[in-house]
Design an enzyme around this catalytic site. Structure first.
Site, short mmCIF file in Angstrom:
data_model
loop_
_atom_site.label_atom_id
_atom_site.label_comp_id
_atom_site.label_asym_id
_atom_site.label_seq_id
_atom_site.Cartn_x
_atom_site.Cartn_y
_atom_site.Cartn_z
N ASP A 45 44.29 40.84 48.66
CA ASP A 45 45.37 41.80 48.40
C ASP A 45 46.25 41.39 47.23
O ASP A 45 47.29 42.02 46.99
CB ASP A 45 46.22 42.00 49.65
CG ASP A 45 46.90 40.71 50.11
OD1 ASP A 45 46.63 39.64 49.53
OD2 ASP A 45 47.71 40.77 51.07
N VAL A 62 47.99 38.67 46.99
CA VAL A 62 49.10 37.83 47.44
C VAL A 62 48.52 36.55 48.05
O VAL A 62 47.58 36.61 48.85
CB VAL A 62 49.99 38.54 48.48
CG1 VAL A 62 51.09 37.62 48.99
CG2 VAL A 62 50.58 39.80 47.89
N ASP A 118 48.42 34.44 50.60
CA ASP A 118 48.85 34.29 51.99
C ASP A 118 48.50 32.92 52.56
O ASP A 118 49.23 32.38 53.37
CB ASP A 118 48.22 35.39 52.85
CG ASP A 118 48.67 36.77 52.43
OD1 ASP A 118 49.78 37.17 52.80
OD2 ASP A 118 47.92 37.45 51.71
N ASP A 150 42.37 32.86 50.09
CA ASP A 150 42.18 34.23 50.59
C ASP A 150 41.99 35.25 49.47
O ASP A 150 41.66 36.40 49.74
CB ASP A 150 43.38 34.66 51.46
CG ASP A 150 44.71 34.50 50.74
OD1 ASP A 150 44.95 33.41 50.20
OD2 ASP A 150 45.50 35.46 50.72
N GLU A 151 42.17 34.82 48.21
CA GLU A 151 42.02 35.73 47.07
C GLU A 151 40.87 35.34 46.15
O GLU A 151 40.68 35.96 45.11
CB GLU A 151 43.32 35.75 46.25
CG GLU A 151 44.57 36.09 47.04
CD GLU A 151 44.50 37.45 47.70
OE1 GLU A 151 44.03 38.41 47.04
OE2 GLU A 151 44.88 37.56 48.88
N ASP A 184 42.42 41.21 32.56
CA ASP A 184 43.75 41.67 32.99
C ASP A 184 44.67 41.96 31.80
O ASP A 184 45.60 42.75 31.91
CB ASP A 184 44.40 40.65 33.91
CG ASP A 184 44.51 39.27 33.26
OD1 ASP A 184 43.49 38.78 32.77
OD2 ASP A 184 45.61 38.70 33.25
N GLU A 185 44.41 41.33 30.65
CA GLU A 185 45.23 41.56 29.48
C GLU A 185 44.68 42.69 28.61
O GLU A 185 45.40 43.27 27.82
CB GLU A 185 45.35 40.28 28.65
CG GLU A 185 46.16 39.20 29.33
CD GLU A 185 47.55 39.67 29.73
OE1 GLU A 185 48.32 40.07 28.84
OE2 GLU A 185 47.86 39.67 30.94
N HIS A 223 15.27 19.75 21.54
CA HIS A 223 13.91 19.69 20.99
C HIS A 223 13.89 19.91 19.47
O HIS A 223 12.85 19.78 18.84
CB HIS A 223 12.99 20.69 21.71
CG HIS A 223 13.18 22.12 21.29
ND1 HIS A 223 13.92 23.02 22.02
CD2 HIS A 223 12.69 22.82 20.23
CE1 HIS A 223 13.89 24.21 21.44
NE2 HIS A 223 13.14 24.11 20.34
N ASP A 228 17.98 20.85 27.61
CA ASP A 228 17.61 20.99 26.19
C ASP A 228 18.85 21.28 25.35
O ASP A 228 19.09 22.40 24.91
CB ASP A 228 16.58 22.11 26.05
CG ASP A 228 16.00 22.21 24.65
OD1 ASP A 228 16.14 21.24 23.88
OD2 ASP A 228 15.42 23.26 24.32
N SER A 256 15.06 28.50 17.52
CA SER A 256 15.44 27.41 18.42
C SER A 256 16.75 26.77 18.00
O SER A 256 17.00 26.54 16.82
CB SER A 256 14.35 26.34 18.44
OG SER A 256 13.23 26.79 19.14
#
Length: 657
Positions: free
Chosen positions: A290, A292, A294, A300-301, A337-338, A455, A502, A599
């Site tokens: 949620d 928060v 808790d 919990d998040e 989020d930004e 390699h 590698d 490579s």
């Protein structure tokens, strides 16, 4: 061994035992039967007790928000920097946030802080570093007026759970010793994260058992005399309310005030029917995912398939509060989020009672004749200073706009025979030259370091040189430079037979009497090194580049690039040959792939803010550009600690440093 017949016989006997015979009195119910121990007589006269009790499913397994199970089994908390950012006073080491030494905190442009011990500290970060290491609150207040007296302190009424906060009294010449103003805590922003903090401040290590509020009019005589309250906003990591953001005081006459009940010690063997936090605290399923904290440890998040209550869901599975969206501080590892544009305008004010507004203290604000500094502002300044490593952003003034193809919308369906890059488009691409031949590529990661495939090289630095800002292999351009190699670090567990581990680091020689390895070149930019394997997920569109073979089977003289998608569960294509530390990318129809000659080259992914990360190094694969055989890359994040060990913290660490 007769596994089949014995199993069938047991099943038959159990079925016959549980079945009622005609004419017999009714036996126990099905549920009662399922919990009995049944004695079955086998032909060998051997009695085998079988318990048929149903297996208990944890409640969270039926929850629509929590999961997946693998994430929950990892016991992730706010210290798990593979999923979340560390605080400025912490450093990410081997996937866990560890407390820094105070001197590692930024010192420029920060506010001094007074501790509860009367000492003056250079910054909020420094005080929090000591608190982190001692697991005790130390913060008193911002400023230099430190007399050993705690000027911001809280209390919990033992009978009612009502929270009060003491602050310097405006009427006492700047809050002289012994002169405090006691205020209630408003209910508007009160949540479990803040309740956990105040309980931990009073030596309840698991924080709060519950939080609530009561109307001011219902308070007892002692508290009813306190006619004003302040709101506080805590993230959950704080150890006292003094470390949280404190808002302006308002009248508490016709509103609700905060109440908390602290979590007592957990009894041995206590059952948790809902969600058991990593710290052993038990919270309701409805309190998970949620946004928060808790639990008090953020567990919990941390493992959420989606979020409740309009919280924001990061792609790493972490739920964060909507309040942190576009607040100038990254919370999701990929910057989601930004970068997110909300449909509604960002809330900058919090509605108070009677139509009043409480403005968040985002900078300096006069509070009780003292300049109050928001800890949130200080954290933002600390992050900006520590995230000063410049990487993953090319010099756009040199990139021709013709190549600005929107990556997520139009996938160019060629790399085996791909799209020619512009001369200075891929600014971290380097060519590795050995005996005048270019058979491998690499990626410039900053300072004097290049990452390539193991390699591609051998422990003989003098045999190699690095060409930066190369476009055509047959001729140099104005921005091209050739740099000798000082040292080569091949991963110590590299296995040439199956390409496991590698990866190799090439350290470039420095210029005479200089700390740089080449003259400043606007056509060269470093790509960022990822620290977490969770920044990008399957189906994310990334890019590959190189001078390798094209669809016609010949090597290209011009640098080519194309977009590819990250592919999950590559074991199904390569079975036991696909090892930890490998990742796949391409198109399953084979139309986009890297090939021989590519490579060591970069597989680069871009986050939501446009920062590019070296997600993979071209390693191996089968049948270039053929369906069902995606390219296999060394996953750079898997080797982050090894890279940082050799290059040092400042060279490659953009975040969590």
């Amino acid at each position: 061994m007769m596994k089949g017949p014995v199993c069938l016989l047991l099943a038959s006997l159990i079925s016959n035992t549980l079945m009622e015979s005609p004419g017999e009195s009714p036996g126990p119910s099905v549920m009662e039967q399922s919990q009995q121990t049944i004695q079955i007589k086998l032909p060998s006269n051997l009695l085998i007790p079988l318990t048929t009790s149903p297996i208990q499913r944890p409640n969270w397994m039926d929850d629509l928000y929590l999961g997946p199970a693998k994430c929950l089994e990892e016991k992730n908390t706010r210290a798990s920097c593979n999923l979340v950012f560390c605080q400025p006073w912490e450093r990410c080491v081997h996937g866990k946030c560890s407390c820094k030494l105070p001197y590692l905190c930024p010192r420029d442009g920060v506010e001094p802080v007074c501790g509860q011990d009367g000492r003056n500290y250079l910054s909020y970060c420094q005080v929090m570093s000591i608190s982190c290491r001692t697991d005790r609150p130390l913060m008193s207040h911002f400023g230099t007026d430190c007399d050993g007296h705690t000027k911001f302190s809280s209390s919990i009424d033992p009978h009612t759970g009502v929270i009060t906060l003491s602050v310097p009294d405006v009427r006492s010449a700047g809050g002289a010793r012994g002169h405090e103003e006691k205020l209630l805590v408003c209910a508007e922003l009160w949540d479990m994260a803040a309740a956990n903090v105040v309980c931990r401040e009073h030596r309840y290590p698991l924080g709060a058992e519950s939080m609530s509020s009561i109307p001011f009019r219902d308070l007892n005589t002692t508290h009813s005399l306190l006619r004003q309250c302040v709101s506080v906003r805590c993230q959950g990591y704080e150890q006292s309310l003094a470390e949280c953001v404190i808002y302006d005081k308002i009248s508490s006459d016709d509103g609700d005030v905060a109440v908390a009940t602290c979590y007592q010690a957990i009894e041995a063997g206590a059952q948790c029917d809902d969600f058991k936090c990593v710290n052993s605290k038990c919270v309701s399923l409805n309190q998970t995912c949620d946004g928060v904290d808790d639990c008090g440890d953020l567990s919990d998040e941390m493992c959420c398939q989606k979020c409740r209550n309009n919280a924001f869901h990061c792609r790493t599975g972490v739920c964060v509060s909507r309040e942190v969206i576009q607040d100038g501080v990254m919370n999701c590892l990929d910057g989601q989020d930004e970068a997110t544009i909300q449909d509604e305008p960002k809330v900058t004010e919090i509605a108070g009672r009677r139509g009043l507004k409480n403005k968040e203290i985002t900078g300096r604000h006069r509070l009780n004749n003292k300049e109050y500094i928001s800890p949130k502002t200080e954290i933002k300044k600390n992050r900006e200073q520590m995230e000063s490593l410049h990487c993953g952003i090319p010099n756009m003034t040199l990139v021709d706009s013709e190549v600005a193809v929107p990556r997520e919308r139009h996938r160019i369906r060629r790399v085996v025979g791909g799209v020619p890059a512009k001369p200075t488009q891929i600014q971290w691409q380097v060519a590795i030259e050995e005996n005048k031949n270019i058979d491998c590529a690499g990626a410039y990661i900053g300072d004097c370091w290049v990452i390539t495939a193991a390699h591609c090289v051998r422990p003989n630095p003098s045999a190699f040189s690095i060409k930066i800002s190369l476009w055509k292999t047959i001729e140099a351009q104005d921005t091209t430079d050739i740099i000798p190699v000082e040292r080569i670090h091949i991963h110590p567990r590299y296995n040439a037979s199956n390409y496991e581990n590698d990866i190799a680091l090439m350290q470039l020689k420095k210029l005479p009497f200089s700390s740089r390895c080449f003259v400043e070149n606007p056509a060269v930019s470093a790509v960022c090194v990822p620290w977490s394997p969770h920044i990008f997920n399957a189906n994310h569109t990334c890019s590959i580049s190189g001078w390798g073979r094209t669809a016609g089977g010949k090597s290209s003289n011009v640098l080519l690039w194309a977009n590819v998608a990250l592919i999950d569960n590559c074991e199904k294509f390569y079975q036991h040959r696909f090892k930890p530390g490998m990742t796949c990318a391409g198109d399953l129809d084979g139309s986009v792939d890297s090939c021989q000659g590519d490579s060591g080259g970069p597989l680069v992914c871009q986050d939501e803010l446009g920062v590019s990360y070296l997600w993979g190094v071209v390693s191996w694969g089968e049948r270039c550009g053929q369906p069902g055989f995606p390219g296999v890359y060394t996953q750079v994040a898997h080797y982050y600690e090894w890279i940082r060990l050799h290059t040092g913290w400042p060279s490659v660490t953009k975040y969590n440093s």
